[in-house]
Design a protein around this motif. Structure first.
Motif, PDB file in Angstrom:
ATOM      1  N   SER A  34      74.868  20.271  23.424  1.00  0.00           N
ATOM      2  CA  SER A  34      75.740  21.340  22.953  1.00  0.00           C
ATOM      3  C   SER A  34      75.902  22.421  24.020  1.00  0.00           C
ATOM      4  O   SER A  34      77.015  22.903  24.261  1.00  0.00           O
ATOM      5  N   ASN A  35      74.797  22.788  24.669  1.00  0.00           N
ATOM      6  CA  ASN A  35      74.864  23.807  25.723  1.00  0.00           C
ATOM      7  C   ASN A  35      75.671  23.322  26.924  1.00  0.00           C
ATOM      8  O   ASN A  35      76.416  24.094  27.530  1.00  0.00           O
ATOM      9  N   TYR A  37      78.164  21.163  26.853  1.00  0.00           N
ATOM     10  CA  TYR A  37      79.568  21.231  26.448  1.00  0.00           C
ATOM     11  C   TYR A  37      80.065  22.674  26.441  1.00  0.00           C
ATOM     12  O   TYR A  37      81.194  22.962  26.825  1.00  0.00           O
ATOM     13  N   ASP A  38      79.224  23.570  25.995  1.00  0.00           N
ATOM     14  CA  ASP A  38      79.592  24.986  25.937  1.00  0.00           C
ATOM     15  C   ASP A  38      79.846  25.540  27.334  1.00  0.00           C
ATOM     16  O   ASP A  38      80.833  26.249  27.566  1.00  0.00           O
ATOM     17  N   ARG A 112      84.749  22.703  23.517  1.00  0.00           N
ATOM     18  CA  ARG A 112      84.290  23.716  22.566  1.00  0.00           C
ATOM     19  C   ARG A 112      84.110  23.090  21.174  1.00  0.00           C
ATOM     20  O   ARG A 112      83.135  23.355  20.479  1.00  0.00           O
ATOM     21  N   SER A 115      80.963  20.960  21.097  1.00  0.00           N
ATOM     22  CA  SER A 115      79.780  21.812  21.040  1.00  0.00           C
ATOM     23  C   SER A 115      79.562  22.360  19.635  1.00  0.00           C
ATOM     24  O   SER A 115      78.445  22.328  19.109  1.00  0.00           O
ATOM     25  N   LYS A 119      76.468  21.691  16.945  1.00  0.00           N
ATOM     26  CA  LYS A 119      75.729  22.811  16.354  1.00  0.00           C
ATOM     27  C   LYS A 119      75.741  22.731  14.832  1.00  0.00           C
ATOM     28  O   LYS A 119      74.720  22.950  14.172  1.00  0.00           O
TER      29      LYS A 119
END
Length: 147
Positions: A34-35, A37-38, A112, A115, A119
């Motif tokens: 996730s990080n 992708y962010d 986004r 990500s 989450k």
């Protein structure tokens, strides 16, 4: 035998509880993905906005200089001024061509979205952990979201 009897009834199979170690490994991997992708989304968005700003500014100054030249109608404009009036539209065209060919465009939106989807699934897993036991099936669902 009927079709119902021949197929395994997955509802009757008890769920296999995931170990705390597997849960932690899955959550760590999900947060790392996730990080990543962010970070990628932020980087692509900055680049997207930066190129669009260059195009807007070049177009604005081209129009501004052309209007100024039309208002003055003076043949004594310097060579630098005339060169600027020719090169600014060319610069705008080059930037637009670059953006159309090589830029990712709105790809940052996809990163986004990925990500935020990860989450959401991590939070759903955490909530489920508070109320019930997390199963291997739950961890497989999180793995599928990360792919």
């Amino acid at each position: 035998m009927s079709e119902k009897g021949s197929a395994l009834d997955t509802a009757s199979i008890p769920a296999i509880k995931a170990t705390e170690e597997k849960i932690q490994l899955a959550l760590d991997a999900a947060w790392r993905r996730s990080n990543a992708y962010d970070i990628q989304a932020s980087s692509l968005k900055k680049r997207y906005v930066r190129i669009r700003i260059f195009v807007i500014l070049a177009s604005f100054f081209t129009t501004l200089f052309a209007v100024f030249e039309a208002m003055t109608m003076n043949d004594s404009l310097s060579l630098v001024w005339r060169f600027t009036l020719v090169t600014l539209p060319l610069l705008s065209a080059v930037i637009l061509t670059f953006a159309a060919r090589f830029e990712a465009g709105n790809a940052w939106v996809g990163f986004r979205l990925a990500s935020e989807t990860i989450k959401r699934n991590v939070y759903m897993l955490r909530v489920k952990q508070s109320y019930t036991e997390i199963t291997l099936k739950d961890l497989n669902q999180l793995r599928k979201v990360m792919e």
